[in-house]
Motif scaffolding. Structure first.
Motif, PDB file in Angstrom:
ATOM      1  N   ARG A 334      44.887  50.048  15.684  1.00 49.70           N
ATOM      2  CA  ARG A 334      45.536  48.988  15.332  1.00 49.70           C
ATOM      3  C   ARG A 334      46.923  48.736  16.176  1.00 49.70           C
ATOM      4  O   ARG A 334      47.304  49.795  16.304  1.00 49.70           O
ATOM      5  CB  ARG A 334      45.986  48.838  13.939  1.00 49.70           C
ATOM      6  CG  ARG A 334      44.838  48.565  13.010  1.00 49.70           C
ATOM      7  CD  ARG A 334      44.963  49.019  11.591  1.00 49.70           C
ATOM      8  NE  ARG A 334      44.080  48.100  10.537  1.00 49.70           N
ATOM      9  CZ  ARG A 334      42.775  48.554  10.334  1.00 49.70           C
ATOM     10  NH1 ARG A 334      42.563  49.783  11.008  1.00 49.70           N
ATOM     11  NH2 ARG A 334      42.101  47.814   9.473  1.00 49.70           N
ATOM     12  N   ASP A 335      47.395  47.543  16.283  1.00 54.56           N
ATOM     13  CA  ASP A 335      48.710  47.496  17.062  1.00 54.56           C
ATOM     14  C   ASP A 335      49.870  47.281  15.743  1.00 54.56           C
ATOM     15  O   ASP A 335      49.448  47.309  14.809  1.00 54.56           O
ATOM     16  CB  ASP A 335      48.736  46.210  17.817  1.00 54.56           C
ATOM     17  CG  ASP A 335      48.908  44.997  17.005  1.00 54.56           C
ATOM     18  OD1 ASP A 335      49.016  44.863  15.654  1.00 54.56           O
ATOM     19  OD2 ASP A 335      48.158  43.717  17.595  1.00 54.56           O
ATOM     20  N   HIS A 338      49.766  44.461  13.093  1.00 55.54           N
ATOM     21  CA  HIS A 338      48.843  44.761  12.185  1.00 55.54           C
ATOM     22  C   HIS A 338      49.093  45.919  11.167  1.00 55.54           C
ATOM     23  O   HIS A 338      49.022  45.872   9.757  1.00 55.54           O
ATOM     24  CB  HIS A 338      47.497  45.157  12.558  1.00 55.54           C
ATOM     25  CG  HIS A 338      46.170  45.139  11.857  1.00 55.54           C
ATOM     26  ND1 HIS A 338      45.163  44.914  12.140  1.00 55.54           N
ATOM     27  CD2 HIS A 338      46.183  45.525  10.457  1.00 55.54           C
ATOM     28  CE1 HIS A 338      44.091  45.150  11.151  1.00 55.54           C
ATOM     29  NE2 HIS A 338      44.768  45.507  10.097  1.00 55.54           N
ATOM     30  N   ALA A 339      49.584  47.236  11.832  1.00 56.29           N
ATOM     31  CA  ALA A 339      49.827  48.288  10.844  1.00 56.29           C
ATOM     32  C   ALA A 339      51.126  48.168   9.946  1.00 56.29           C
ATOM     33  O   ALA A 339      50.929  48.634   8.842  1.00 56.29           O
ATOM     34  CB  ALA A 339      50.142  49.346  11.867  1.00 56.29           C
ATOM     35  N   HIS A 365      43.632  45.053   2.432  1.00 58.72           N
ATOM     36  CA  HIS A 365      44.279  46.048   2.820  1.00 58.72           C
ATOM     37  C   HIS A 365      44.844  46.466   1.281  1.00 58.72           C
ATOM     38  O   HIS A 365      45.295  48.051   1.643  1.00 58.72           O
ATOM     39  CB  HIS A 365      45.486  45.791   3.706  1.00 58.72           C
ATOM     40  CG  HIS A 365      44.775  45.599   5.145  1.00 58.72           C
ATOM     41  ND1 HIS A 365      44.447  44.272   5.730  1.00 58.72           N
ATOM     42  CD2 HIS A 365      44.339  46.389   6.136  1.00 58.72           C
ATOM     43  CE1 HIS A 365      43.806  44.458   6.967  1.00 58.72           C
ATOM     44  NE2 HIS A 365      43.812  45.737   7.229  1.00 58.72           N
ATOM     45  N   VAL A 455      47.142  37.959  13.345  1.00 59.53           N
ATOM     46  CA  VAL A 455      46.485  39.149  12.952  1.00 59.53           C
ATOM     47  C   VAL A 455      45.585  39.077  11.999  1.00 59.53           C
ATOM     48  O   VAL A 455      44.201  39.603  12.010  1.00 59.53           O
ATOM     49  CB  VAL A 455      47.600  39.936  12.235  1.00 59.53           C
ATOM     50  CG1 VAL A 455      47.146  41.508  11.619  1.00 59.53           C
ATOM     51  CG2 VAL A 455      48.763  40.686  13.354  1.00 59.53           C
ATOM     52  N   ARG A 458      41.727  37.981  13.345  1.00 58.99           N
ATOM     53  CA  ARG A 458      41.278  39.090  14.277  1.00 58.99           C
ATOM     54  C   ARG A 458      39.557  39.573  13.621  1.00 58.99           C
ATOM     55  O   ARG A 458      39.017  40.005  14.098  1.00 58.99           O
ATOM     56  CB  ARG A 458      42.015  40.127  14.442  1.00 58.99           C
ATOM     57  CG  ARG A 458      43.019  39.974  15.149  1.00 58.99           C
ATOM     58  CD  ARG A 458      44.311  40.998  15.513  1.00 58.99           C
ATOM     59  NE  ARG A 458      45.429  40.751  15.999  1.00 58.99           N
ATOM     60  CZ  ARG A 458      46.381  41.516  16.482  1.00 58.99           C
ATOM     61  NH1 ARG A 458      46.509  42.652  15.905  1.00 58.99           N
ATOM     62  NH2 ARG A 458      47.448  41.171  17.421  1.00 58.99           N
ATOM     63  N   ARG A 459      39.627  39.710  12.222  1.00 53.88           N
ATOM     64  CA  ARG A 459      38.716  40.126  11.729  1.00 53.88           C
ATOM     65  C   ARG A 459      38.125  39.331  10.438  1.00 53.88           C
ATOM     66  O   ARG A 459      38.712  38.585   9.967  1.00 53.88           O
ATOM     67  CB  ARG A 459      38.895  41.656  11.075  1.00 53.88           C
ATOM     68  CG  ARG A 459      39.013  42.659  12.198  1.00 53.88           C
ATOM     69  CD  ARG A 459      37.940  43.038  13.010  1.00 53.88           C
ATOM     70  NE  ARG A 459      38.320  44.167  13.811  1.00 53.88           N
ATOM     71  CZ  ARG A 459      38.654  43.909  15.184  1.00 53.88           C
ATOM     72  NH1 ARG A 459      38.750  42.908  15.706  1.00 53.88           N
ATOM     73  NH2 ARG A 459      38.921  44.977  15.920  1.00 53.88           N
ATOM     74  N   SER A 537      39.838  52.324  11.192  1.00 48.60           N
ATOM     75  CA  SER A 537      40.011  52.046  12.759  1.00 48.60           C
ATOM     76  C   SER A 537      39.548  50.570  12.827  1.00 48.60           C
ATOM     77  O   SER A 537      38.983  49.982  12.211  1.00 48.60           O
ATOM     78  CB  SER A 537      38.588  52.772  13.134  1.00 48.60           C
ATOM     79  OG  SER A 537      38.447  52.362  14.657  1.00 48.60           O
ATOM     80  N   ALA A 538      40.189  50.037  13.866  1.00 54.47           N
ATOM     81  CA  ALA A 538      39.886  48.699  14.299  1.00 54.47           C
ATOM     82  C   ALA A 538      38.785  48.501  15.179  1.00 54.47           C
ATOM     83  O   ALA A 538      38.782  47.456  16.182  1.00 54.47           O
ATOM     84  CB  ALA A 538      41.090  48.033  14.532  1.00 54.47           C
ATOM     85  N   ARG A 542      42.148  48.559  20.934  1.00 54.61           N
ATOM     86  CA  ARG A 542      42.991  48.020  19.773  1.00 54.61           C
ATOM     87  C   ARG A 542      42.665  46.683  19.607  1.00 54.61           C
ATOM     88  O   ARG A 542      42.163  45.958  20.116  1.00 54.61           O
ATOM     89  CB  ARG A 542      44.542  47.849  20.662  1.00 54.61           C
ATOM     90  CG  ARG A 542      45.182  49.213  21.038  1.00 54.61           C
ATOM     91  CD  ARG A 542      46.321  49.132  21.767  1.00 54.61           C
ATOM     92  NE  ARG A 542      46.698  50.209  22.291  1.00 54.61           N
ATOM     93  CZ  ARG A 542      47.471  51.382  21.648  1.00 54.61           C
ATOM     94  NH1 ARG A 542      48.035  50.873  20.707  1.00 54.61           N
ATOM     95  NH2 ARG A 542      48.005  52.313  22.196  1.00 54.61           N
ATOM     96  N   SER A 543      43.003  46.380  18.194  1.00 51.51           N
ATOM     97  CA  SER A 543      42.785  45.303  17.308  1.00 51.51           C
ATOM     98  C   SER A 543      43.931  44.057  18.042  1.00 51.51           C
ATOM     99  O   SER A 543      44.956  44.382  18.594  1.00 51.51           O
ATOM    100  CB  SER A 543      42.934  45.370  16.003  1.00 51.51           C
ATOM    101  OG  SER A 543      44.202  45.779  15.835  1.00 51.51           O
TER     102      SER A 543
END
Length: 543
Positions: A334-335, A338-339, A365, A455, A458-459, A537-538, A542-543
């Motif tokens: 993750r960047d 995101h984190a 999360h 962010v 992204r998913r 893990s992304a 990197r995500s």
């Protein structure tokens, strides 16, 4: 440059000197960055001046010259480093092929040499090599007596990657594992015995201090110590060098409230600088420790619990502990945007107009980690992104200014940068749970809504969260069954185990939660539940 005499206060007893108002008792933190995408040789002076203007926020020891800690994080000054190495007949490799470690070593000569050998060996085991050792140029006259008595030997290690280590994220991961191996061996470095054969109490003498690595990165470097904010560039001669060019500067002036000031506890740390406290610290530390047995990242096979546990350094401050966890999550894929949204979420649960994608992001999360709650103002960078984040309480001020010239500055106070009104593109401040960020690669400035929208998109968090989470007020929440037993989470599943209490709540026959919060459903009987993994893990890259 020294602060006003009324700011010469000791922080060792945690008290306030007479006549001091509480608003001074907080760290000063901030960053300056350029949107041009090019390293700027004038930017460091701007960051150092901003740091000097926050000196009233720092604690001062009884000698009147030793600070609680001040420092800066910048890009690696490639031009300066290339010039220094060339004078010794050493050629600096290409930008993606080398890293710089900022090391605090014991001052006793034999212990100093032993620390260097330990780091060289740790690097070799990860396919890296120490190309050169550089003594960091310093001016000892800039230190107070207390700082001088505990001063480490300061070294830069230029580290190059071998042929089996790819550039980018793989290089960063190898550097991390090498540093952690070095730290494990360094833990017994200054083991001293008392008369009864047990470890001796109290700090080790300065000559035999435990080695510490302030930064070890292919993109960033940290200069910090027990100095006054105005003396940082007097002490570190590099910071006055005209060849020192960077695209950003993170600066930090420390006021220590919970821990005794040391060289190691000065900030910034490896990714962030922090103003405030982490008031959920014990629960956060316990939660990370409980997950350590499941440490695994699919595309990072070298990561194993034995290689990195404990993730959190128990000797660090609360800020350092958050930095430990942030660093591992970033290396997992993750960047930092995101984190930090994951670790330090806003108060999202009762916000009726929260965008659905962002609500799904937070819901997902919330199953993976507990919030690190402040009050906290956070400045962060991984060398690609630099930004600022305020925790959900919003009790530490952060103001920012964007100039038409492309300069962005954020700090604990207004006034760290002089600017004519006609030159200002935008003034703003961060509210509770808000974030701003600068993409150093593209020159974009992202405001809070833009960061979160990017962010959260992204998913497919909405899809994932519907498979693992049910809320009591949702239709069918009481008797809905998972559609696929988690198989639809591939190829990017949630890789951090839910909190223990949440997993128990989801077992068949367990008592349903009654507090109106999330319900964690039991996994389908077929296929068997997968082993939980931590950190998440992304996926590749990197995500």
């Amino acid at each position: 440059m020294h602060p006003h005499p009324r700011d010469h206060r000791s922080t060792l007893d945690g008290g306030h000197a007479a006549g001091l108002s509480p608003e001074h008792d907080a760290c000063g933190v901030g960053f300056v960055a350029t949107l041009s995408g090019r390293p700027d040789p004038t930017l460091l002076a701007v960051g150092l001046e901003a740091l000097r203007r926050l000196r009233h926020r720092g604690g001062v020891a009884a000698d009147g010259r030793t600070g609680d800690g001040a420092g800066v994080m910048t890009e690696i000054p490639r031009r300066l480093l290339a010039r220094e190495l060339a004078s010794r007949g050493v050629r600096l490799p290409a930008e993606d092929d080398f890293a710089l470690a900022a090391c605090f070593f014991p001052t006793a000569p034999e212990a100093e040499r032993r620390a260097q050998r330990l780091l060289e060996e740790a690097c070799r085991q990860q396919g890296l090599a120490v190309l050169a050792w550089r003594p960091v140029p310093v001016d000892l006259d800039a230190l107070g007596p207390i700082a001088a008595a505990s001063r480490p030997a300061l070294w830069h290690a230029v580290i190059v990657r071998g042929p089996r280590v790819a550039p980018g994220l793989a290089f960063d991961r190898a550097l991390y594992l090498a540093r952690r191996a070095f730290e494990r061996r360094a833990a017994a470095f200054v083991q001293r015995e008392g008369r009864d054969g047990a470890p001796a109490a109290g700090p080790a003498p300065a000559g035999l201090r435990k080695p510490y690595i302030a930064s070890m990165s292919s993109r960033t470097v940290v200069y910090k110590g027990l100095v006054m904010a105005g003396d940082l560039d007097r002490f570190y001669r590099d910071l006055r060098d005209p060849d020192f060019a960077t695209r950003f500067v993170i600066f930090h002036q420390r006021y220590s409230t919970n821990t005794t000031p040391t060289w190691e506890r000065a900030q910034p740390f490896r990714l962030l600088g922090h103003n405030g406290e982490i008031n959920t610290l014990q629960g956060n530390v316990n939660g990370i420790a409980a997950r350590e047995p499941w440490l695994r990242v699919p595309d990072w096979p070298e990561l194993a619990p034995a290689a990195v546990a404990p993730v959190i350094d128990p000797e660090g401050s609360d800020s350092a502990m958050l930095d430990n966890v942030l660093e591992l999550l970033v290396l997992a894929g993750r960047d930092p945007l995101h984190a930090l949204l994951m670790l330090v979420p806003e108060a999202w649960e009762k916000v009726a107009d929260l965008p659905p994608a962002l609500r799904d992001f937070y819901r997902f999360h919330a199953c993976l980690t507990e919030p690190w709650d402040g009050p906290a103002a956070l400045i962060f960078s991984d060398g690609r992104w630099v930004g600022a984040r305020l925790d959900r309480n919003g009790l530490r001020p952060l103001r920012y200014t964007v100039l038409k010239s492309g300069l962005v500055v954020a700090a604990s106070e207004a006034g760290v940068l002089d600017a004519e009104p006609a030159d200002v593109e935008e003034h703003g401040k961060l509210g509770p749970g808000q974030m701003i960020a600068v993409d150093l690669a593209t020159g974009r400035f992202l405001r809070d809504g833009e960061v979160k929208a990017e962010v959260a998109a992204r998913r497919p968090y909405g899809q994932w969260v519907r498979q693992i989470v049910r809320y009591p007020d949702e239709p069918g929440a009481e008797d809905a069954a998972p559609a696929s037993g988690g198989r639809d989470l591939e190829p990017d599943p949630p890789a951090m185990a839910p909190p223990v209490h949440a997993r128990r709540a989801g077992r068949p026959g367990s008592q349903a939660p009654t507090d109106g919060r999330r319900r964690i459903r039991a996994p389908a009987p077929s296929p068997p539940p997968r082993s939980p993994r931590w950190p998440p893990s992304a996926g590749p890259g990197r995500s």
